[in-house]
Design an enzyme around this catalytic site. Structure first.
Site, PDB file in Angstrom:
ATOM      1  N   GLU A  23       0.841  -1.207   0.000  1.00 47.73           N
ATOM      2  CA  GLU A  23       0.000   0.000   0.000  1.00 47.73           C
ATOM      3  C   GLU A  23       0.873   1.252   0.000  1.00 47.73           C
ATOM      4  OE1 GLU A  23      -3.011  -0.480  -0.728  1.00 47.73           O
ATOM      5  OE2 GLU A  23      -3.062  -2.626  -0.276  1.00 47.73           O
ATOM      6  N   GLU A  62      -0.643  -1.136  -9.869  1.00 42.64           N
ATOM      7  CA  GLU A  62      -0.104  -2.387  -9.317  1.00 42.64           C
ATOM      8  C   GLU A  62       1.378  -2.546  -9.636  1.00 42.64           C
ATOM      9  OE1 GLU A  62      -1.336  -4.694  -7.131  1.00 42.64           O
ATOM     10  OE2 GLU A  62      -2.939  -3.232  -6.922  1.00 42.64           O
TER      11      GLU A  62
HETATM   12 ZN    ZN Z   1      -2.644  -3.062  -4.829  1.00 43.73          ZN
END
Ligand code: ZN
Length: 499
Positions: free
Chosen positions: A265, A294
């Site tokens: 995160e 991502e």
């Molecule tokens: Zn993620």
């Protein structure tokens, strides 16, 4: 209308939309963090109104006229305004195709689906979820036609999450991953397994919280602009480039769970914090796509966070936090333990090597569901068959099988592939980064600043100024090729398992 006046109106519109979204996000964040348990009803009313108002604001005919006017004057616009008009024009065209009644019906359906999915997962009852999933699939097939009627439905949905990506692209990507990694996973299965038992001793949550503070410091996350909260599922939420929140979930019996959630995160947060602040409050703000997002989170989590250099750099400090739990453990053992590779059932708990297979399975199923060759009632059987075929594991029940992820209940079809693509983008970015800066010398010193500065310059700063494919090309130094990702995994895991 004067051009200047039109641009001022465009700015005002976007700032208002930002305000609605900020209010909704703040309510959402409150609901999943500190709000008392039985208080969701009232927030639901407010969230419904806010979503409706935002929709009304943007879908108004005057907005269509404003965008059309500015489109005509494209040659007179500066780069930032021209890009805003391009994005808003695309969104407007899409939104105005969805009939209002379907839009509202779908919003209600996803809201209801989330609760039903929770219950179905808890009670291992796919039948409970089936009718609602059938409706969601039908809606998505229909919406795909609104998004882009010239494309196959699943291609249109994929394009929503990662512009430019389609089934041809993904079939090729996953075929490369499969051909090289299936034999590798099989070979690893025949070797003695790494001992990671010390990662599952008792790790008091109180100390883990302080440990998270340390990890955020190592990552260079400025706490005046980024805080950490606790939720069932970790996530990152950005209000604007100066205000980003991350969350984690502490498990008292695991050191690595929260550690790698915070790093993951934290990677998303660094991306958001490093977008050019000039884009705040308009549609250029924030990360450009799921795949690119991502690529950043998984870059920090795996490529850096699970590297030998980083593991060894932070280990003395990890041991200071948890001296008893890690007694007799050295940095090499720690590095090996956090990289233990083993086919498993749950995507979010899987290791760096087998992760893509979890994604591939969801991709295969979605492709068939949206393509109309698989019925919803047959999803569990197909899920279990693919887990056996790709990962060699038997799925004991649907809770640990096709009910494990929340995505479908939220109506997200075409979202999963971006996780695997992101992992692969990240490796190719690393190869370019290694040519330009001393990545591993800095990481070995526990200094991530040069890495983050490089990512800021090559990825983060752009926000949505360019399309995801363009940003990937800039940061990768050329066309994306899955071979870098596959070779990276082969090299790393062959070494770890002495193949
Ligand atoms: Zn993620």
């Amino acid at each position: 209308m004067e051009l200047k006046e039109a641009i001022a109106k465009l700015t005002e519109l976007q700032t208002k939309m930002y305000a609605y979204r900020t209010a909704s996000s703040a309510l959402y964040l409150d609901g999943v963090t500190v709000a008392p348990k039985d208080t969701s009803a009232g927030r639901g009313v407010a969230l419904g109104i806010l979503a409706g108002e935002e929709h009304k604001l943007f879908a108004a005919p005057e907005v269509g006229e404003l965008i059309a006017f500015l489109k005509d004057k494209k040659s007179e616009l500066d780069e930032l305004t021209a890009r805003q008009v391009e994005i808003l024009d695309r969104n407007y065209a899409q939104l105005s195709k969805i009939p209002m009644n379907e839009y509202v019906e779908y919003a209600q359906l996803t809201n209801e689906a989330s609760d039903i999915w929770h219950r179905a997962k808890e009670t291992n009852d796919f039948e409970l979820f089936r009718p609602v999933l059938e409706k969601l699939v039908k809606f998505n097939i229909k919406f795909a036609g609104y998004y882009d009627g010239t494309k196959k439905p699943y291609d249109a949905l994929l394009n929503e999450y990662e512009r430019g990506v389609d089934m041809v692209y993904l079939d090729d990507f996953f075929a490369k991953v499969r051909s090289k990694l299936v034999p590798l996973i099989k070979k690893i299965g025949e070797k003695p397994q790494i001992d990671d038992s010390f990662l599952y001793k008792k790790y008091p949550v109180e100390i883990q919280r302080k440990f998270s503070d340390y990890i955020m410091e190592v990552m260079g996350l400025n706490r005046a602009h980024c805080t950490i909260g606790e939720t069932e599922h970790p996530f990152t939420l950005n209000f604007n480039s100066q205000d980003v929140r991350i969350t984690t979930n502490y498990s008292e019996n695991s050191l690595a769970d929260s550690l790698y959630s915070v790093i993951h995160e934290g990677g998303h947060a660094l991306y958001e914090l490093n977008v050019d602040p000039a884009y705040d409050y308009n549609c250029l703000s924030g990360g450009v796509s799921m795949g690119v997002h991502e690529s950043q989170s998984r870059f920090y989590e795996n490529i850096i966070g699970r590297s030998e250099a980083f593991a060894k750099a932070i280990f003395p400090k990890v041991k200071e936090f948890f001296p008893e739990q890690l007694e007799g453990v050295d940095a090499e053992m720690f590095y090996r333990a956090i990289n233990k590779a083993q086919p498993s059932l749950i995507r979010t708990e899987s290791d760096e090597l087998t992760y893509s297979f979890h994604v591939m399975i969801r991709y295969e199923i979605e492709k068939q569901l949206i393509g109309g060759t698989l019925e919803v009632k047959d999803v569990p059987a197909e899920w279990n068959r693919l887990y056996k075929e790709y990962l060699g594991v038997d799925v004991p029940d649907d809770t640990h099988g096709c009910l494990q992820d929340s995505h479908w209940s939220g109506g997200s079809f075409g979202y999963f592939p971006s996780y695997a693509l992101g992992s692969a983008y990240g490796v190719q970015m690393l190869r370019k980064m290694e040519k330009e800066i001393n990545v591993w010398d800095s990481v070995a010193k526990g200094d991530l600043a040069p890495v983050t500065a490089w990512l800021k310059e090559n990825v983060h700063k752009y926000g949505c100024l360019k399309d995801p494919a363009e940003i990937v090309k800039i940061a990768c130094g050329g066309e994306f090729d899955a071979k870098y990702y596959v070779e990276y995994l082969e090299e790393k895991f062959s070494k770890l398992y002495n193949l």
